[in-house]
Design a protein around this motif. Structure first.
Motif, PDB file in Angstrom:
ATOM      1  N   VAL B   1       0.850  -1.192   0.000  1.00 38.29           N
ATOM      2  CA  VAL B   1       0.000   0.000   0.000  1.00 38.29           C
ATOM      3  C   VAL B   1       0.885   1.241   0.000  1.00 38.29           C
ATOM      4  CG1 VAL B   1      -1.787   1.255   1.293  1.00 38.29           C
ATOM      5  CG2 VAL B   1      -1.819  -1.241   1.211  1.00 38.29           C
ATOM      6  N   SER B   2       0.625   2.172  -0.904  1.00 37.83           N
ATOM      7  CA  SER B   2       1.416   3.382  -0.986  1.00 37.83           C
ATOM      8  C   SER B   2       1.094   4.311   0.181  1.00 37.83           C
ATOM      9  CB  SER B   2       1.103   4.062  -2.312  1.00 37.83           C
ATOM     10  OG  SER B   2       1.665   5.333  -2.332  1.00 37.83           O
ATOM     11  N   ARG B   3       2.135   4.853   0.820  1.00 31.41           N
ATOM     12  CA  ARG B   3       1.927   5.748   1.950  1.00 31.41           C
ATOM     13  C   ARG B   3       1.753   7.179   1.435  1.00 31.41           C
ATOM     14  NH1 ARG B   3       0.639   3.249   6.465  1.00 31.41           N
ATOM     15  NH2 ARG B   3       2.031   4.249   7.937  1.00 31.41           N
ATOM     16  N   ALA B   4       1.219   8.056   2.325  1.00 30.89           N
ATOM     17  CA  ALA B   4       0.906   9.427   1.908  1.00 30.89           C
ATOM     18  C   ALA B   4       2.150  10.266   1.668  1.00 30.89           C
ATOM     19  CB  ALA B   4       0.034  10.074   2.971  1.00 30.89           C
ATOM     20  N   GLY B   5       3.275   9.862   2.240  1.00 35.04           N
ATOM     21  CA  GLY B   5       4.512  10.617   2.094  1.00 35.04           C
ATOM     22  C   GLY B   5       5.530  10.067   3.074  1.00 35.04           C
ATOM     23  N   SER B   6       6.792  10.419   2.829  1.00 34.51           N
ATOM     24  CA  SER B   6       7.853   9.889   3.681  1.00 34.51           C
ATOM     25  C   SER B   6       8.423  11.011   4.545  1.00 34.51           C
ATOM     26  CB  SER B   6       8.936   9.286   2.789  1.00 34.51           C
ATOM     27  OG  SER B   6       9.943   8.750   3.584  1.00 34.51           O
ATOM     28  N   ILE B   7       8.434  10.792   5.853  1.00 32.43           N
ATOM     29  CA  ILE B   7       8.805  11.861   6.778  1.00 32.43           C
ATOM     30  C   ILE B   7       9.963  11.445   7.673  1.00 32.43           C
ATOM     31  CG2 ILE B   7       7.956  13.232   8.741  1.00 32.43           C
ATOM     32  CD1 ILE B   7       5.194  13.046   7.391  1.00 32.43           C
ATOM     33  N   LEU B   8      10.924  12.360   7.838  1.00 31.90           N
ATOM     34  CA  LEU B   8      12.001  12.145   8.801  1.00 31.90           C
ATOM     35  C   LEU B   8      11.635  12.968  10.036  1.00 31.90           C
ATOM     36  CD1 LEU B   8      14.835  11.003   9.472  1.00 31.90           C
ATOM     37  CD2 LEU B   8      15.804  13.070   8.472  1.00 31.90           C
ATOM     38  N   ALA B   9      11.399  12.299  11.163  1.00 27.21           N
ATOM     39  CA  ALA B   9      10.975  12.976  12.398  1.00 27.21           C
ATOM     40  C   ALA B   9      12.154  13.041  13.361  1.00 27.21           C
ATOM     41  CB  ALA B   9       9.803  12.231  13.021  1.00 27.21           C
ATOM     42  N   VAL B  10      12.638  14.283  13.605  1.00 28.88           N
ATOM     43  CA  VAL B  10      13.839  14.460  14.429  1.00 28.88           C
ATOM     44  C   VAL B  10      13.438  15.065  15.781  1.00 28.88           C
ATOM     45  CG1 VAL B  10      16.223  15.263  14.397  1.00 28.88           C
ATOM     46  CG2 VAL B  10      14.960  15.066  12.240  1.00 28.88           C
ATOM     47  N   GLU B  11      13.512  14.262  16.809  1.00 30.90           N
ATOM     48  CA  GLU B  11      13.062  14.692  18.145  1.00 30.90           C
ATOM     49  C   GLU B  11      13.887  13.909  19.160  1.00 30.90           C
ATOM     50  OE1 GLU B  11      10.180  16.602  19.848  1.00 30.90           O
ATOM     51  OE2 GLU B  11      11.590  15.915  21.374  1.00 30.90           O
ATOM     52  N   ASP B  12      14.533  14.634  20.082  1.00 25.13           N
ATOM     53  CA  ASP B  12      15.433  13.945  21.011  1.00 25.13           C
ATOM     54  C   ASP B  12      14.701  13.236  22.140  1.00 25.13           C
ATOM     55  OD1 ASP B  12      14.836  16.600  22.000  1.00 25.13           O
ATOM     56  OD2 ASP B  12      16.301  16.217  23.586  1.00 25.13           O
ATOM     57  N   ASN B  13      13.571  13.810  22.571  1.00 22.85           N
ATOM     58  CA  ASN B  13      12.905  13.200  23.720  1.00 22.85           C
ATOM     59  C   ASN B  13      12.154  11.930  23.310  1.00 22.85           C
ATOM     60  OD1 ASN B  13      10.127  13.153  25.476  1.00 22.85           O
ATOM     61  ND2 ASN B  13      11.966  13.535  26.665  1.00 22.85           N
ATOM     62  N   PRO B  14      12.444  10.805  23.989  1.00 22.10           N
ATOM     63  CA  PRO B  14      11.847   9.530  23.558  1.00 22.10           C
ATOM     64  C   PRO B  14      10.325   9.507  23.634  1.00 22.10           C
ATOM     65  CG  PRO B  14      13.053   9.265  25.633  1.00 22.10           C
ATOM     66  CD  PRO B  14      13.370  10.626  25.124  1.00 22.10           C
ATOM     67  N   VAL B  15       9.752  10.192  24.629  1.00 22.72           N
ATOM     68  CA  VAL B  15       8.291  10.180  24.773  1.00 22.72           C
ATOM     69  C   VAL B  15       7.649  10.931  23.607  1.00 22.72           C
ATOM     70  CG1 VAL B  15       6.355  10.860  26.241  1.00 22.72           C
ATOM     71  CG2 VAL B  15       8.478  10.040  27.278  1.00 22.72           C
ATOM     72  N   ASN B  16       8.152  12.146  23.354  1.00 19.24           N
ATOM     73  CA  ASN B  16       7.583  12.937  22.256  1.00 19.24           C
ATOM     74  C   ASN B  16       7.836  12.278  20.900  1.00 19.24           C
ATOM     75  OD1 ASN B  16       6.429  14.942  23.781  1.00 19.24           O
ATOM     76  ND2 ASN B  16       8.249  16.247  23.755  1.00 19.24           N
ATOM     77  N   ARG B  17       9.015  11.649  20.756  1.00 19.89           N
ATOM     78  CA  ARG B  17       9.352  11.003  19.481  1.00 19.89           C
ATOM     79  C   ARG B  17       8.397   9.840  19.199  1.00 19.89           C
ATOM     80  NH1 ARG B  17      14.410  10.281  20.419  1.00 19.89           N
ATOM     81  NH2 ARG B  17      14.351   8.103  21.029  1.00 19.89           N
ATOM     82  N   LYS B  18       8.172   9.033  20.248  1.00 19.69           N
ATOM     83  CA  LYS B  18       7.286   7.872  20.096  1.00 19.69           C
ATOM     84  C   LYS B  18       5.869   8.322  19.733  1.00 19.69           C
ATOM     85  CE  LYS B  18       6.523   3.695  22.869  1.00 19.69           C
ATOM     86  NZ  LYS B  18       6.977   3.068  24.121  1.00 19.69           N
ATOM     87  N   LEU B  19       5.432   9.367  20.402  1.00 15.36           N
ATOM     88  CA  LEU B  19       4.088   9.903  20.167  1.00 15.36           C
ATOM     89  C   LEU B  19       3.974  10.468  18.745  1.00 15.36           C
ATOM     90  CD1 LEU B  19       1.475  10.346  21.712  1.00 15.36           C
ATOM     91  CD2 LEU B  19       2.438  12.449  22.667  1.00 15.36           C
ATOM     92  N   LEU B  20       5.002  11.177  18.323  1.00 12.41           N
ATOM     93  CA  LEU B  20       5.004  11.781  16.987  1.00 12.41           C
ATOM     94  C   LEU B  20       4.996  10.704  15.902  1.00 12.41           C
ATOM     95  CD1 LEU B  20       5.266  14.387  15.295  1.00 12.41           C
ATOM     96  CD2 LEU B  20       7.744  14.229  15.552  1.00 12.41           C
ATOM     97  N   VAL B  21       5.846   9.709  16.083  1.00 12.12           N
ATOM     98  CA  VAL B  21       5.942   8.638  15.078  1.00 12.12           C
ATOM     99  C   VAL B  21       4.603   7.903  14.970  1.00 12.12           C
ATOM    100  CG1 VAL B  21       7.003   6.382  14.609  1.00 12.12           C
ATOM    101  CG2 VAL B  21       8.441   8.317  15.259  1.00 12.12           C
ATOM    102  N   ARG B  22       3.993   7.620  16.120  1.00  9.13           N
ATOM    103  CA  ARG B  22       2.720   6.881  16.107  1.00  9.13           C
ATOM    104  C   ARG B  22       1.604   7.712  15.456  1.00  9.13           C
ATOM    105  NH1 ARG B  22       1.230   1.772  18.308  1.00  9.13           N
ATOM    106  NH2 ARG B  22      -1.012   1.732  18.475  1.00  9.13           N
TER     107      ARG B  22
END
Lengths: 123, 246
Positions: B1-22
């Motif tokens: 399935v084709s995704r809507a776009g490819s994103i590089l998410a740069v965030e040092d805090n593990p909690v915020n990073r996990k939340l952003l990725v999800r």
């Protein structure tokens, strides 16, 4: 002055909706937050003791940001005060704010535990 | 399935990073997380620069912060067209303004609002796709102008314009007309080369005839011929008979 930390349950409900509707994930985020916040609190304490305003500011900044993410709005506001004080190099003021962060954390912890129970029940 | 776009998410805090990725994953994006600016640059420079459509970049990070990372992206010719959305706390507007002056596309306030996240990424993706189309167009215009230079220098190969000629727009039409004209010029050149070759052969033959005539009409040749005739007469041969080998 005492600040009653409050968890905004609506923020967690929104998180649940935004992340695909799995309560387990939100509970995982809460657990990650509590572990991370505990470490950040220790980092702020150590930085204040050492007079290292830059390190203290970075830790307070992250604590502010993650606390807001899990709906700990009041606690995020205290972390912001600490961040601002350390941002201007006012370690003495940060030292005055630190006890509020330390006493506030168990309250955040307890409130989030209740939220976890609520989320588990709804799952 | 084709995704809507490819994103590089740069965030040092593990909690915020996990939340952003999800959250991004739930919105249909393909997400690659990075924990700081240095790691983000390694990922961006380690593969295809066009592998990502948008970079989400936190400002306060260890190792290489958001400003430094943004500056590195915008000064790298292979990466500078990549849209960068800064992630910042709502009370950091001055930092955000600074980043936008440095070339950031926009910003996202923390805590993340999923609708705003979707809207700003959507706008960035649209801008990125338009820019990609523009770059592709410019590259194909360059191919047509290079082909014109190649025609002038005699090194033109029609296959170099096949992808441009396949376009359905005016540039494609230009490439097809150019290919046709180049084929005609090539055919005319080959025809002229053949004609020149044929003329050269005719000239060579005429020159040989003239040289033969010059020799046979010379006094010396006439004299030799007369002497040969006399010799044949003396030995009893007709001028058109072969000598007796015996």
């Amino acid at each position: 002055m005492t600040v009653e930390p409050v968890i905004d349950a609506a923020a967690l409900d929104q998180m649940l909706e935004d992340t695909g509707g799995e309560a387990e994930f939100v509970i995982e985020i809460i657990d990650d937050y509590l572990e991370n916040a505990c470490a950040l609190l220790a980092d702020i304490g150590a930085a204040v003791s050492a007079g290292d305003a830059a390190a203290g500011r970075a830790a307070a900044h992250t604590l502010k940001s993650t606390s807001a993410s899990v709906g700990a709005v009041g606690y995020a506001a205290i972390a912001k005060e600490a961040e601002e004080a350390l941002g201007t190099g006012d370690v003495a003021r940060a030292r005055d704010i630190l006890p509020r962060l330390e006493t506030g954390f168990p309250l955040v912890e307890a409130a989030l535990a209740r939220e976890k129970t609520r989320l588990e029940a709804a799952a | 399935v084709s995704r809507a776009g490819s994103i590089l998410a740069v965030e040092d805090n593990p909690v915020n990073r996990k939340l952003l990725v999800r959250t991004l994953d739930a919105q249909g994006y393909e997400v690659t997380p990075a924990t700081n600016g240095r790691e983000a640059l390694e990922i961006l420079r380690g593969g295809n620069p066009r592998a990502f459509d948008v970079v989400l970049l936190d400002i306060m990070m260890p190792e290489l912060n958001g400003y430094e990372t943004l500056e590195a992206i915008k000064s790298d010719p292979a990466l500078r067209d990549l849209p960068v959305l800064m992630i910042s706390a709502i009370d950091e507007l001055n930092s955000v303004i600074e980043c936008i002056k440095m070339g950031a596309t926009d910003y996202l306030p923390k805590p993340f609002n999923a609708d705003l996240l979707r809207a700003r990424i959507g706008a960035s993706l649209t801008a990125k796709r338009l820019r990609d189309l523009e770059l592709e167009y410019l590259e194909q215009v360059r191919k047509v102008t290079s082909a014109a230079s190649a025609v002038e220098s005699g090194t033109y190969e029609a296959s170099g314009l096949e992808d441009v000629a396949g376009r359905e727009d005016e540039l494609g039409r230009l490439a097809r007309v150019f290919q046709q004209m180049a084929r005609e010029v090539r055919a005319r050149e080959e025809r002229l080369i053949r004609q020149v070759e044929e003329l050269r052969i005719e000239i060579d033959e005429a020159r040989q005839d003239r040289q033969v005539a010059e020799i046979t009409e010379s006094d010396f040749y006439q004299q030799i011929s007369a002497e040969a005739e006399e010799l044949r007469r003396i030995i009893g041969m007709d001028s058109d008979s072969s000598p007796d080998p015996g």
